[in-house]
Design an enzyme around this catalytic site. Structure first.
Site, PDB file in Angstrom:
ATOM      1  N   ARG A 193       0.909  -1.372  -0.107  1.00 28.99           N
ATOM      2  CA  ARG A 193       0.183  -0.364  -0.173  1.00 28.99           C
ATOM      3  C   ARG A 193       1.443   1.076   0.454  1.00 28.99           C
ATOM      4  O   ARG A 193       1.655   1.594   0.569  1.00 28.99           O
ATOM      5  CB  ARG A 193      -0.668  -0.313   1.005  1.00 28.99           C
ATOM      6  CG  ARG A 193      -1.158   1.404   1.248  1.00 28.99           C
ATOM      7  CD  ARG A 193      -2.604   1.811   2.842  1.00 28.99           C
ATOM      8  NE  ARG A 193      -3.933   0.823   2.210  1.00 28.99           N
ATOM      9  CZ  ARG A 193      -5.550   0.947   2.632  1.00 28.99           C
ATOM     10  NH1 ARG A 193      -5.435   1.589   3.472  1.00 28.99           N
ATOM     11  NH2 ARG A 193      -6.345  -0.298   1.863  1.00 28.99           N
ATOM     12  N   HIS A 212      -7.699   0.598  -6.056  1.00 30.16           N
ATOM     13  CA  HIS A 212      -8.303  -0.229  -5.080  1.00 30.16           C
ATOM     14  C   HIS A 212      -8.350  -1.908  -4.985  1.00 30.16           C
ATOM     15  O   HIS A 212      -9.871  -1.159  -5.738  1.00 30.16           O
ATOM     16  CB  HIS A 212      -8.933   0.714  -3.305  1.00 30.16           C
ATOM     17  CG  HIS A 212      -9.003  -0.115  -2.249  1.00 30.16           C
ATOM     18  ND1 HIS A 212      -7.284  -0.712  -2.208  1.00 30.16           N
ATOM     19  CD2 HIS A 212      -8.832   0.432  -1.672  1.00 30.16           C
ATOM     20  CE1 HIS A 212      -7.990  -1.172  -1.196  1.00 30.16           C
ATOM     21  NE2 HIS A 212      -8.432  -0.570  -0.418  1.00 30.16           N
ATOM     22  N   GLN A 241     -10.269  -3.903  -3.113  1.00 37.30           N
ATOM     23  CA  GLN A 241     -11.147  -3.607  -2.453  1.00 37.30           C
ATOM     24  C   GLN A 241     -12.651  -3.809  -3.689  1.00 37.30           C
ATOM     25  O   GLN A 241     -13.642  -4.274  -2.755  1.00 37.30           O
ATOM     26  CB  GLN A 241     -11.473  -1.574  -1.865  1.00 37.30           C
ATOM     27  CG  GLN A 241     -12.558  -1.713  -1.495  1.00 37.30           C
ATOM     28  CD  GLN A 241     -13.183  -1.709  -0.683  1.00 37.30           C
ATOM     29  OE1 GLN A 241     -11.874  -1.694   0.704  1.00 37.30           O
ATOM     30  NE2 GLN A 241     -13.640  -2.323   0.077  1.00 37.30           N
ATOM     31  N   ASP A 292     -17.132   7.296  -0.593  1.00 32.22           N
ATOM     32  CA  ASP A 292     -16.088   7.272   0.283  1.00 32.22           C
ATOM     33  C   ASP A 292     -15.678   8.526   0.961  1.00 32.22           C
ATOM     34  O   ASP A 292     -16.323   9.985   0.002  1.00 32.22           O
ATOM     35  CB  ASP A 292     -14.985   6.593  -1.059  1.00 32.22           C
ATOM     36  CG  ASP A 292     -13.463   5.743  -0.475  1.00 32.22           C
ATOM     37  OD1 ASP A 292     -13.715   5.790   0.853  1.00 32.22           O
ATOM     38  OD2 ASP A 292     -12.840   6.273  -0.876  1.00 32.22           O
ATOM     39  N   CYS A 337     -16.217   1.462   0.957  1.00 34.40           N
ATOM     40  CA  CYS A 337     -15.422   0.919   1.926  1.00 34.40           C
ATOM     41  C   CYS A 337     -14.785   1.169   2.900  1.00 34.40           C
ATOM     42  O   CYS A 337     -13.448  -0.638   2.950  1.00 34.40           O
ATOM     43  CB  CYS A 337     -13.566   1.447   0.651  1.00 34.40           C
ATOM     44  SG  CYS A 337     -13.226   3.075   0.977  1.00 34.40           S
ATOM     45  N   ARG A 359     -13.396  -8.815   2.727  1.00 26.89           N
ATOM     46  CA  ARG A 359     -12.373  -7.967   1.922  1.00 26.89           C
ATOM     47  C   ARG A 359     -11.615  -9.865   2.402  1.00 26.89           C
ATOM     48  O   ARG A 359     -10.735  -9.896   1.503  1.00 26.89           O
ATOM     49  CB  ARG A 359     -11.863  -7.152   2.701  1.00 26.89           C
ATOM     50  CG  ARG A 359     -12.591  -5.636   2.827  1.00 26.89           C
ATOM     51  CD  ARG A 359     -11.922  -5.231   0.952  1.00 26.89           C
ATOM     52  NE  ARG A 359     -10.679  -5.261   1.217  1.00 26.89           N
ATOM     53  CZ  ARG A 359      -9.770  -4.058   1.098  1.00 26.89           C
ATOM     54  NH1 ARG A 359     -10.385  -3.439   1.909  1.00 26.89           N
ATOM     55  NH2 ARG A 359      -8.687  -4.405   0.613  1.00 26.89           N
TER      56      ARG A 359
HETATM   57  N1   CP Z   1     -10.939   0.035   2.556  1.00 26.36           N
HETATM   58  C1   CP Z   1      -9.875  -0.104   3.193  1.00 26.36           C
HETATM   59  O1   CP Z   1      -9.182  -0.450   2.844  1.00 26.36           O
HETATM   60  O2   CP Z   1      -9.430  -0.224   4.766  1.00 26.36           O
HETATM   61  P1   CP Z   1      -8.446   0.020   5.424  1.00 26.36           P
HETATM   62  O3   CP Z   1      -7.458   1.556   4.542  1.00 26.36           O
HETATM   63  O4   CP Z   1      -8.672   0.261   6.897  1.00 26.36           O
HETATM   64  O5   CP Z   1      -7.022  -1.093   5.226  1.00 26.36           O
HETATM   65  N1  NVA Z   2      -9.870   6.924  -0.646  1.00 23.56           N
HETATM   66  C1  NVA Z   2      -9.587   6.459   0.036  1.00 23.56           C
HETATM   67  C2  NVA Z   2      -9.961   5.229   0.467  1.00 23.56           C
HETATM   68  C3  NVA Z   2      -9.411   4.162   1.973  1.00 23.56           C
HETATM   69  C4  NVA Z   2      -9.235   2.394   1.764  1.00 23.56           C
HETATM   70  C5  NVA Z   2      -7.990   6.508   0.666  1.00 23.56           C
HETATM   71  O1  NVA Z   2      -7.207   6.791  -0.156  1.00 23.56           O
HETATM   72  O2  NVA Z   2      -7.978   6.657   1.702  1.00 23.56           O
END
Ligand code: CP
Ligand code: NVA
Length: 307
Positions: free
Chosen positions: A107, A134, A137, A225, A264, A292
């Site tokens: 990530r 993502h 997700q 989101d 998400c 997930r």
């Molecule tokens: N939805 C998601 O990716 O959550 P986290 O940021 O907690 O991993």
């Molecule tokens: N759009 C958000 C998703 C988190 C899971 C971010 O990138 O922070």
């Protein structure tokens, strides 16, 4: 090498196979404790390395449980306490982690970093979120939609708020599965043009509107989101621009009566969504979060060539 940087790396048929496998595995262990290994232990002996340059609750915990349920083990590294955080290159990190682990999930911020990791790794690399997309997700989201009894082809999906990484991957999924997206987003926050063009080229209708009610009209599914993604400034002008796109009970009445709501998570209750919708009868957000785990298992199996 099966890298999973975006959904298209696998393609529609493989993602469909992931969903079918996830449904079967989820059903097979419905009454089991969460730490018990699946009967066939398909990834016994395999190690998944996870590198986090951004915060995470769901991705971190669900990948950890996923690899264990498949019979493997995990190694979780927060970039800040690794040499990556002190400037060791992505390429060298990729070479080294490939000697310790059988797959790497990362990530990070810049999508180019995931691409570079994949270029230099000799094991599969999985995108656990970048500023661009993502995909993991969205496999969980598709699973949640299918479980709700809705067919993906022809589905009308309404998105509200920021044209962000999650929306990019939803739009990519629309192209792969023949559903349509109407995004209600303020001027200046449109989704990534390449993802929009690619989905349209596959025949999906991707509409962008400034009108939240128009976005949800007749929708099968309402998705939102956070207005401020990780790494972005909490700018007052952005929050002000997003305010008309808040998902509240009144907005939900514009969608089909059997429409479901997805997010998400993490949610910012009172900003992009109100409690009454998050905790209301149309919300599937907790199933989505659970999924997930099931989705990640099928992504891992695909990456290891077992699907
Ligand atoms: N939805 C998601 O990716 O959550 P986290 O940021 O907690 O991993
Ligand atoms: N759009 C958000 C998703 C988190 C899971 C971010 O990138 O922070």
């Amino acid at each position: 090498m099966r890298h999973f940087l975006n959904l298209s790396d696998a393609g529609g048929d493989a993602v469909a196979a992931m969903l079918a496998d996830a449904i079967d595995r989820k059903a097979a262990r419905a009454t089991w404790p969460k730490g018990k290994v699946d009967a066939d232990a398909p990834l016994a002996g395999h190690v998944l390395a996870m590198v986090f340059e951004k915060n995470s609750t769901r991705t971190r915990a669900s990948f950890d449980i996923a690899i264990r349920q498949l019979g493997g083990t995990s190694m979780i590294m927060d970039a800040g306490v690794t040499q990556l955080g002190r400037g060791e290159t992505i390429a060298d990190t990729a070479r080294v982690l490939s000697r310790y682990a059988d797959a790497i999930m990362i990530r990070t911020d810049d999508h180019a970093k995931v691409e570079e990791l994949a270029e230099y790794a000799s094991v599969p690399v999985i995108n656990g979120l970048t500023d661009l997309s993502h995909p993991c997700q969205i496999v969980a989201d598709l699973l949640t939609i299918v479980e709700s009894g809705k067919a993906l082809p022809g589905l009308e999906l309404a998105w509200l708020g920021d044209g962000n990484n999650v929306l990019s991957s939803l739009i990519e999924a629309a192209g792969l599965f023949g559903f349509h997206v109407r995004a209600g987003v303020p001027q200046g926050y449109d989704p990534d043009a390449d993802f929009v063009e690619a989905a349209r080229a596959k025949g999906s209708r991707i509409d962008i509107t400034r009108d939240a009610r128009e976005a949800v009209a007749g929708a099968d599914l309402v998705v939102t989101d956070t207005w401020v993604s990780m790494g972005q400034d909490h700018a007052h002008n952005k929050i002000a621009a997003m305010a008309p796109y808040q998902v509240d009970e009144r907005l939900m009445t514009g969608a089909k009566s059997d429409a479901i709501f997805l997010h998400c998570l993490p949610a910012h209750r009172g900003d992009e969504v109100v409690d009454a919708v998050m905790d209301g009868p149309q919300s599937r957000v907790w199933d989505e979060a659970e999924n997930r785990v099931h989705a990640q298992k099928s992504i891992l199996l695909w990456a290891f060539g077992k699907l």
